[in-house]
Write a protein that holds these residues in place. Structure first.
Motif, PDB file in Angstrom:
ATOM      1  N   LEU A 342      30.822  36.664  32.271  1.00  0.00           N
ATOM      2  CA  LEU A 342      31.960  37.702  32.032  1.00  0.00           C
ATOM      3  C   LEU A 342      32.446  37.439  30.507  1.00  0.00           C
ATOM      4  CD1 LEU A 342      34.016  37.337  35.258  1.00  0.00           C
ATOM      5  CD2 LEU A 342      32.592  39.239  34.683  1.00  0.00           C
ATOM      6  N   PHE A 343      32.342  36.256  29.956  1.00  0.00           N
ATOM      7  CA  PHE A 343      32.809  36.072  28.783  1.00  0.00           C
ATOM      8  C   PHE A 343      31.811  36.784  27.881  1.00  0.00           C
ATOM      9  CE2 PHE A 343      31.791  33.605  24.843  1.00  0.00           C
ATOM     10  CZ  PHE A 343      32.864  33.756  24.292  1.00  0.00           C
ATOM     11  N   THR A 344      30.352  36.632  28.089  1.00  0.00           N
ATOM     12  CA  THR A 344      29.543  37.198  27.245  1.00  0.00           C
ATOM     13  C   THR A 344      29.329  38.866  27.345  1.00  0.00           C
ATOM     14  OG1 THR A 344      28.297  35.268  27.732  1.00  0.00           O
ATOM     15  CG2 THR A 344      27.074  37.217  26.868  1.00  0.00           C
ATOM     16  N   LEU A 345      29.605  39.303  28.556  1.00  0.00           N
ATOM     17  CA  LEU A 345      29.665  40.638  28.594  1.00  0.00           C
ATOM     18  C   LEU A 345      30.756  41.578  28.008  1.00  0.00           C
ATOM     19  CD1 LEU A 345      28.355  43.247  29.499  1.00  0.00           C
ATOM     20  CD2 LEU A 345      29.150  42.967  31.551  1.00  0.00           C
ATOM     21  N   MET A 379      37.685  47.885  29.056  1.00  0.00           N
ATOM     22  CA  MET A 379      37.678  48.816  30.261  1.00  0.00           C
ATOM     23  C   MET A 379      36.945  50.242  30.227  1.00  0.00           C
ATOM     24  SD  MET A 379      41.155  49.935  32.095  1.00  0.00           S
ATOM     25  CE  MET A 379      41.782  51.126  30.872  1.00  0.00           C
ATOM     26  N   SER A 380      37.134  50.796  29.021  1.00  0.00           N
ATOM     27  CA  SER A 380      36.439  52.158  28.925  1.00  0.00           C
ATOM     28  C   SER A 380      35.204  52.246  28.868  1.00  0.00           C
ATOM     29  CB  SER A 380      37.032  52.958  27.828  1.00  0.00           C
ATOM     30  OG  SER A 380      36.800  52.378  26.416  1.00  0.00           O
ATOM     31  N   HIS A 381      34.457  50.949  28.444  1.00  0.00           N
ATOM     32  CA  HIS A 381      33.025  51.101  28.251  1.00  0.00           C
ATOM     33  C   HIS A 381      32.608  50.384  29.780  1.00  0.00           C
ATOM     34  CE1 HIS A 381      32.084  52.599  24.432  1.00  0.00           C
ATOM     35  NE2 HIS A 381      32.944  51.815  23.830  1.00  0.00           N
ATOM     36  N   LEU A 382      33.150  49.376  30.129  1.00  0.00           N
ATOM     37  CA  LEU A 382      32.524  48.795  31.257  1.00  0.00           C
ATOM     38  C   LEU A 382      32.763  49.017  32.661  1.00  0.00           C
ATOM     39  CD1 LEU A 382      32.585  45.102  29.689  1.00  0.00           C
ATOM     40  CD2 LEU A 382      30.541  46.668  29.931  1.00  0.00           C
ATOM     41  N   ILE A 392      30.891  47.555  38.708  1.00  0.00           N
ATOM     42  CA  ILE A 392      32.269  46.828  38.577  1.00  0.00           C
ATOM     43  C   ILE A 392      33.318  47.835  38.227  1.00  0.00           C
ATOM     44  CG2 ILE A 392      31.019  44.691  38.203  1.00  0.00           C
ATOM     45  CD1 ILE A 392      32.022  45.172  35.190  1.00  0.00           C
ATOM     46  N   ARG A 393      34.528  47.341  38.734  1.00  0.00           N
ATOM     47  CA  ARG A 393      36.038  48.281  38.498  1.00  0.00           C
ATOM     48  C   ARG A 393      36.579  47.428  37.381  1.00  0.00           C
ATOM     49  NH1 ARG A 393      34.453  51.677  38.625  1.00  0.00           N
ATOM     50  NH2 ARG A 393      33.220  52.256  40.486  1.00  0.00           N
ATOM     51  N   VAL A 394      36.929  47.958  36.369  1.00  0.00           N
ATOM     52  CA  VAL A 394      37.869  47.242  35.579  1.00  0.00           C
ATOM     53  C   VAL A 394      39.199  48.188  35.310  1.00  0.00           C
ATOM     54  CG1 VAL A 394      37.944  46.507  33.078  1.00  0.00           C
ATOM     55  CG2 VAL A 394      35.592  46.801  34.257  1.00  0.00           C
ATOM     56  N   THR A 395      40.168  47.418  35.448  1.00  0.00           N
ATOM     57  CA  THR A 395      41.438  48.014  35.164  1.00  0.00           C
ATOM     58  C   THR A 395      42.536  47.078  34.364  1.00  0.00           C
ATOM     59  OG1 THR A 395      42.463  47.286  37.316  1.00  0.00           O
ATOM     60  CG2 THR A 395      41.465  49.311  37.386  1.00  0.00           C
ATOM     61  N   LEU A 396      43.517  47.719  34.021  1.00  0.00           N
ATOM     62  CA  LEU A 396      44.446  46.761  33.003  1.00  0.00           C
ATOM     63  C   LEU A 396      45.404  46.162  34.387  1.00  0.00           C
ATOM     64  CD1 LEU A 396      45.514  49.528  30.594  1.00  0.00           C
ATOM     65  CD2 LEU A 396      44.162  47.583  30.125  1.00  0.00           C
ATOM     66  N   SER A 397      45.477  44.766  33.793  1.00  0.00           N
ATOM     67  CA  SER A 397      46.249  43.909  35.012  1.00  0.00           C
ATOM     68  C   SER A 397      47.880  43.768  34.707  1.00  0.00           C
ATOM     69  CB  SER A 397      45.830  42.461  34.773  1.00  0.00           C
ATOM     70  OG  SER A 397      46.731  41.512  35.384  1.00  0.00           O
ATOM     71  N   LYS A 398      48.569  43.499  35.500  1.00  0.00           N
ATOM     72  CA  LYS A 398      50.018  43.370  35.540  1.00  0.00           C
ATOM     73  C   LYS A 398      50.493  42.158  34.660  1.00  0.00           C
ATOM     74  CE  LYS A 398      51.385  46.212  39.510  1.00  0.00           C
ATOM     75  NZ  LYS A 398      49.993  46.398  40.212  1.00  0.00           N
ATOM     76  N   HIS A 399      49.538  41.143  34.671  1.00  0.00           N
ATOM     77  CA  HIS A 399      49.813  40.059  34.108  1.00  0.00           C
ATOM     78  C   HIS A 399      49.576  40.012  32.595  1.00  0.00           C
ATOM     79  CE1 HIS A 399      49.248  37.511  38.022  1.00  0.00           C
ATOM     80  NE2 HIS A 399      48.288  38.583  38.346  1.00  0.00           N
ATOM     81  N   GLN A 400      50.592  39.338  32.087  1.00  0.00           N
ATOM     82  CA  GLN A 400      50.702  39.160  30.570  1.00  0.00           C
ATOM     83  C   GLN A 400      49.578  38.174  30.013  1.00  0.00           C
ATOM     84  OE1 GLN A 400      52.571  41.427  28.716  1.00  0.00           O
ATOM     85  NE2 GLN A 400      52.750  42.115  30.954  1.00  0.00           N
ATOM     86  N   THR A 401      49.266  37.027  30.671  1.00  0.00           N
ATOM     87  CA  THR A 401      48.235  36.095  30.369  1.00  0.00           C
ATOM     88  C   THR A 401      47.552  35.653  31.390  1.00  0.00           C
ATOM     89  OG1 THR A 401      49.921  34.300  30.640  1.00  0.00           O
ATOM     90  CG2 THR A 401      49.810  35.417  28.509  1.00  0.00           C
ATOM     91  N   VAL A 402      46.515  34.822  31.221  1.00  0.00           N
ATOM     92  CA  VAL A 402      45.618  34.132  32.349  1.00  0.00           C
ATOM     93  C   VAL A 402      46.059  32.541  32.379  1.00  0.00           C
ATOM     94  CG1 VAL A 402      43.658  33.452  32.831  1.00  0.00           C
ATOM     95  CG2 VAL A 402      43.587  35.557  32.488  1.00  0.00           C
TER      96      VAL A 402
END
Length: 518
Positions: A342-345, A379-382, A392-402
């Motif tokens: 995931l880091f690489t992509l 998000m818009s590209h992947l 895969i589904r990519v959305t914005l998370s509610k979390h501010q940090t991991v």
């Protein structure tokens, strides 16, 4: 059969065909065309006239104007003269060249021309030029106005009518220099300044983002083309290239982030595409400070931050989900996915800070980018791409940090901190990498290739990543190359496996998506 015989009607005419041209009255009856409105076809001998730059147009509706007749010829070249025969519902149109006339006739044999929604018939005239009375000032004025527009002038309302009739309500839009993604919502915001946008379909062709956009009226399409062609959506990038489409109606099956029919909100989202959140659409259209809300008839340059926010088709309102740089990725292949993959992509579209595969839901992960822009871009590209065989589904998370695991807790390597990774592509301000952000494509750009590495070495390396190499091309200095896989999914896989691959002598291969094809 009626329609077929009509096309060939009235081709053979006597020399008095144009005898009324110099007549002081409008004695139209002296044209011996043999057919009133082309209906008495039985009286005529059918014989094909040779190509001529003068075209004979029949079955025009009574109320047709000169501008509408000129409009039939406009897309094919310069119109140099016109004569309308009101009483007979006919006209003669003279094109600037015979080639233009031939192109026009060939086109209209496959696509029936219409004036005011009435089908009309076009064929070559026996005459090689029109000798009309130059004193017909109105005709001359219309022709001059039209030629002014064709050479870059601004159209009068009369000519706008003509241009509109000539054009389809559907525009084909290509976006050059797409350093920031442009979405369907962004296009709708921009083009709706010129009229009602009914349908949009977006797609990638030849590694270029393209769209088909249908207005309710061809006049709006014409105005939008005149105002927007060649404009940049954002500061010095995302240039609009606009043409008329040959299509006059778009068939949209699904309402999602790739296609939309605004006249049919009940359409399904279709497989593998997120449907549009109505609250997002509403926020976008109502927000008076929305990114593209201030377009007065052309585009305002936008900041890069605004561009990236527009890219996701969302207004990231402060304090709401979407104002952080954290993404939620779901429908992952939990057998195969790792934080490193995931880091690489995602690292193609920004600098990934942290990755967490969820302990209780291993087909989902949180990815923290270095800022909101990068999150929007990724998000818009992947979103909707295939990774390890799953969309895969990519959305914005509610979390501010991991969050990292608390000290001493082992989370089986599901969380990784990449804050100090040497592999970030966008650390250096103004790096060339900012200009080479492209959607996933089957063609990959390779750089940092050691001098002794051959084409065969690279083909073998990329075949072993589990794909089929379709084409390969070295750049002149042989430090860079393009390699084309058979699918986008194979290219994504190869990028994950081989970006930063050690080629020996501590030289690491750099891999990114290319906008070129081989």
């Amino acid at each position: 059969m009626d329609g077929i015989s009509d096309v060939a009607v009235g081709v053979k005419r006597g020399s008095d065909e144009l005898s009324m041209y110099n007549s002081p009255t409008s004695g139209m009856s002296s044209i011996s065309d043999g057919a009133s409105n082309g209906s008495d076809s039985k009286k005529l001998r059918v014989e094909e006239a040779p190509p001529s730059r003068v075209l004979h147009i029949r079955k025009l509706p009574n109320e047709a104007s000169e501008t509408e007749v000129i409009a039939l010829g406009l897309p094919f070249g310069k119109v140099t003269n016109i004569l309308t025969l009101k009483g007979k519902n006919q006209a003669f149109l003279e094109m600037g060249t015979e080639e233009a006339a031939i192109t026009m006739v060939n086109y209209y044999t496959t696509v029936t021309p219409h004036v005011r929604n009435v089908p009309v018939f076009i064929q070559y005239s026996n005459h090689k030029e029109l000798k009309t009375d130059a004193g017909n000032q109105r005709t001359q004025a219309v022709l001059q106005a039209v030629s002014a527009v064709q050479s870059g002038g601004s159209p009068s309302s009369d000519v706008q009518e003509a241009l509109a009739a000539a054009s389809s309500p559907v525009l084909r839009i290509i976006i050059d220099n797409m350093f920031y993604p442009v979405t369907l919502d962004v296009l709708q915001q921009i083009f709706s300044k010129f009229g009602t946008v009914m349908k949009i379909i977006t797609f990638t062709k030849n590694n270029q983002f393209q769209a088909l956009l249908q207005f309710s009226d061809p006049v709006n399409a014409q105005q939008a083309k005149l105002a927007l062609d060649g404009q940049n959506i954002y500061n010095s990038c995302c240039t609009l290239r606009i043409d008329f489409s040959k299509l006059v109606n778009l068939n949209v099956k699904y309402n999602n982030d790739k296609s939309r029919d605004y006249t049919r909100p009940e359409l399904p989202a279709g497989d593998g595409q997120p449907s549009i959140d109505p609250s997002v659409a509403a926020a976008f259209s109502k927000d008076s400070n929305s990114l593209l809300g201030k377009i007065p008839g052309a585009l305002n340059p936008l900041s890069a931050a605004a561009a990236a926010a527009a890219a996701a088709g969302r207004v990231a309102l402060a304090g709401q989900a979407g104002s952080s740089g954290v993404l939620l990725v779901s429908n992952l292949n939990e057998e195969m996915v790792t934080p490193q993959s995931l880091f690489t992509l995602f690292g193609v579209y920004g600098d990934v800070q942290r990755v967490k595969i969820l302990y209780n839901k291993k087909d989902s992960a949180l990815i923290q980018m270095s800022d909101t822009n990068q999150a929007q871009l990724a998000m818009s590209h992947l979103n909707g791409q295939k990774m390890y065989g799953k969309i895969i589904r990519v959305t914005l998370s509610k979390h501010q940090t991991v969050a990292l695991p608390r000290d001493g807790l082992d989370d089986q390597g599901l969380t990784k901190d990449y804050a100090n990774s040497p592999l970030h592509r966008f650390k250096k301000p103004g790096s060339k990498n900012f200009q080479n952000i492209f959607p996933p494509s089957a063609t990959l750009h390779l750089s940092n290739i050691p001098q002794d590495v051959t084409e065969d070495d690279l083909r073998l390396l990329f075949s072993n990543a589990g794909g089929t190499v379709k084409a390969f091309k070295f750049f002149q200095d042989r430090k860079m190359a393009l390699i084309q896989m058979s699918t986008v999914e194979e290219a994504i896989q190869a990028l994950i496996d081989l970006h930063n691959y050690n080629m020996g002598g501590n030289q690491h291969l750099r891999v990114s998506f290319s906008k070129s094809t081989i």
